[in-house]
Design a protein around this motif. Sequence first.
Motif, PDB file in Angstrom:
ATOM      1  N   ILE A 342       0.882  -1.163   0.000  1.00  0.00           N
ATOM      2  CA  ILE A 342       0.000   0.000   0.000  1.00  0.00           C
ATOM      3  C   ILE A 342       0.922   1.216   0.000  1.00  0.00           C
ATOM      4  CG2 ILE A 342      -1.762   1.283   1.275  1.00  0.00           C
ATOM      5  CD1 ILE A 342      -2.780  -1.384   2.346  1.00  0.00           C
ATOM      6  N   TYR A 343       0.853   1.988  -1.076  1.00  0.00           N
ATOM      7  CA  TYR A 343       1.874   3.007  -1.319  1.00  0.00           C
ATOM      8  C   TYR A 343       1.684   4.275  -0.492  1.00  0.00           C
ATOM      9  CZ  TYR A 343       3.644   0.134  -5.078  1.00  0.00           C
ATOM     10  OH  TYR A 343       4.196  -0.899  -5.778  1.00  0.00           O
ATOM     11  N   ASN A 344       0.472   4.558  -0.076  1.00  0.00           N
ATOM     12  CA  ASN A 344       0.283   5.765   0.740  1.00  0.00           C
ATOM     13  C   ASN A 344      -0.971   5.628   1.587  1.00  0.00           C
ATOM     14  OD1 ASN A 344       0.832   8.387   1.707  1.00  0.00           O
ATOM     15  ND2 ASN A 344      -0.641   9.267   0.278  1.00  0.00           N
ATOM     16  N   VAL A 345      -0.843   6.006   2.840  1.00  0.00           N
ATOM     17  CA  VAL A 345      -1.979   6.103   3.751  1.00  0.00           C
ATOM     18  C   VAL A 345      -1.927   7.502   4.329  1.00  0.00           C
ATOM     19  CG1 VAL A 345      -3.068   5.216   5.842  1.00  0.00           C
ATOM     20  CG2 VAL A 345      -1.898   3.637   4.295  1.00  0.00           C
ATOM     21  N   GLY A 346      -2.828   8.371   3.897  1.00  0.00           N
ATOM     22  CA  GLY A 346      -2.767   9.751   4.379  1.00  0.00           C
ATOM     23  C   GLY A 346      -3.738  10.656   3.671  1.00  0.00           C
ATOM     24  N   GLY A 347      -3.461  11.937   3.736  1.00  0.00           N
ATOM     25  CA  GLY A 347      -4.277  12.962   3.085  1.00  0.00           C
ATOM     26  C   GLY A 347      -3.353  14.047   2.574  1.00  0.00           C
ATOM     27  N   ALA A 348      -3.857  15.280   2.506  1.00  0.00           N
ATOM     28  CA  ALA A 348      -3.002  16.380   2.067  1.00  0.00           C
ATOM     29  C   ALA A 348      -1.762  16.468   2.957  1.00  0.00           C
ATOM     30  CB  ALA A 348      -3.780  17.684   2.110  1.00  0.00           C
TER      31      ALA A 348
END
Length: 595
Positions: A342-348
Amino acid sequence: MFLPATPEEVHALGWEAVDVILVTGDAYIDAPSVGVAVIGRVLSDAGYRVGVIAQPDLSGDDIARLGEPALFWGVTGGCVDSMVSNYTATGKKRKSDDLTPGGVNNRRPDRAVIAYANLIRRHFKQTRPIVLGGIEASLRRISHYDCWSDSVRRSVLCDAKADFLVFGMGERTVVKLAHALKNNLPTADIRGLCYMSREKPDTCVELPAHEAVAQDKELFATMYAEFYKQSRTPRGKRLCQLQDTRYLVINPPPQPLSTEELDHVYGLAYQRSVHPTDKAAGEVRAIETTQFSIVTHRGCFGECSFCAITVHEGPIIMSRSEASILREARQMRDHPDFKGTIYNVGGATANMYGAGCGRKKTGGVCAGRQCLWPEICDNLVVDHHRQRRLLEKIGKLAGVRHVFVQSGIRHDLVLHDAGGGQRYLEALLTRHISGQMKIAPEHSEPHVLRLMGKPGADVWTRFVREFNTTKKRLSKRVFFTCYFIAAFPGCTLADMRRLGAIVKKTLAFTPEQVQIFTPAPSTPATAMYHTEKDQNGNPVFVEKDPAKKEAQKRVLTEAAKEVPPVRPTDRRPSGPKKTRPRKGPANRPGSTRGR
């Protein structure tokens, strides 16, 4: 199943026609981080028949491939403003485009929402309403300074001769609009909607007329200050502005979606892939970062003056539930392309997940100050435990080998959180960065950082020391990358040289992520760039010569000897005595993705 993008797909569904056709300047990527996909899925979930036309050919009848919609056309320039996509900060044409099949920037027109609206009118004379949306429309909804034409342009709603404009995160707005159009109901009071009116509304804040602000920078600054004030809070008032002979009406901003609503939106049936038609036309590189990434929250209370997020998404953080995020991660495992990462877990901003204050939970935004500037507000709850535990739980799911955070990190929040910041940093360095952590110091000089709404250089240099100490203790071969901005309002070549000296002393590498400031429409920094005054009305030096902008950038990216010497005219002019800045606007220009 994708939303239909070809006549064959429409017929396969047994439809004689579609209710809504969404036209986008990007390839059709059906993923929850892509605005046109989200709007399409939300409308479909509400019972409407939705089709998608991606990057239509302006020279033929491609726009007519799905016929005419029964309710409306939805037009977006894509995930990024088309002028930002097509040109560099110094006006050079960009050759590549990660959101176009094949990667060559040859399918997205300049001012895409205007071009597509004109295309529709050319093929369908008296057609259904044209509704503009997405980041390009949202940031250009008011009279705005456009650096590519060096002029103040009208609302894009006027230039595109469209019927409506949906601004901000538009899920709730677009469903209400569809319902109103289907049932012949009034649309004038729908939040998050702009329209033109021959009469001024009874209740509104009237802004100076377009003709006046286009000629008078003082009036432009007055107009922008009121626009920003009303746009950064869901409690903002309706605005109106005379544009030519009619009034532009901007209804109050939409209320942020609740956690339950966000969970529902991100739980819809996205294919996490490029539509077969676009895939056949060539590789779409953006799928690499969107296919297996998880959006955990919306908004950003950083309010950096150069960032579009406040004007588009707002400064209120709305987070998804842990259960919803874990459910999405489990669903990824069943995708045929999933390889365990999973390459990214986040927001801005990744580490704002779950953060906020009691005032913002009720839709309130402090009028006289920001959450992080000039210092972090005492009422702001910063707790990194929640995201750290979430990352840990995702990483323990069977079939998931790596969970990374590639969104930017607010390093000042990590340092501020005495209880959980250090453990969060350790977790990132140990398990959740794929070699590099992204931070955005932007600059070192106090007067420039004040205009940016960013913390002082002492904060990021302290974080660098903390990072290096922690990775050495953990014996981890990890690094970080720093973003810096050259030629920002207030910044001179001499200022960049001082930044260069601090970078050389603090960092063990030459920064590659240095960008020349791009005056994206409707940000506070762009208002400063145009008016050459800060938000308190004090004069600000603004570098507008492209060659000198490049020279500022080269201070950090090349050897100092290759940079022209500082001349007296390059120095920051003396101005009025410094005053404590008013606590008002601040994030990063690349953060322009949206609906």
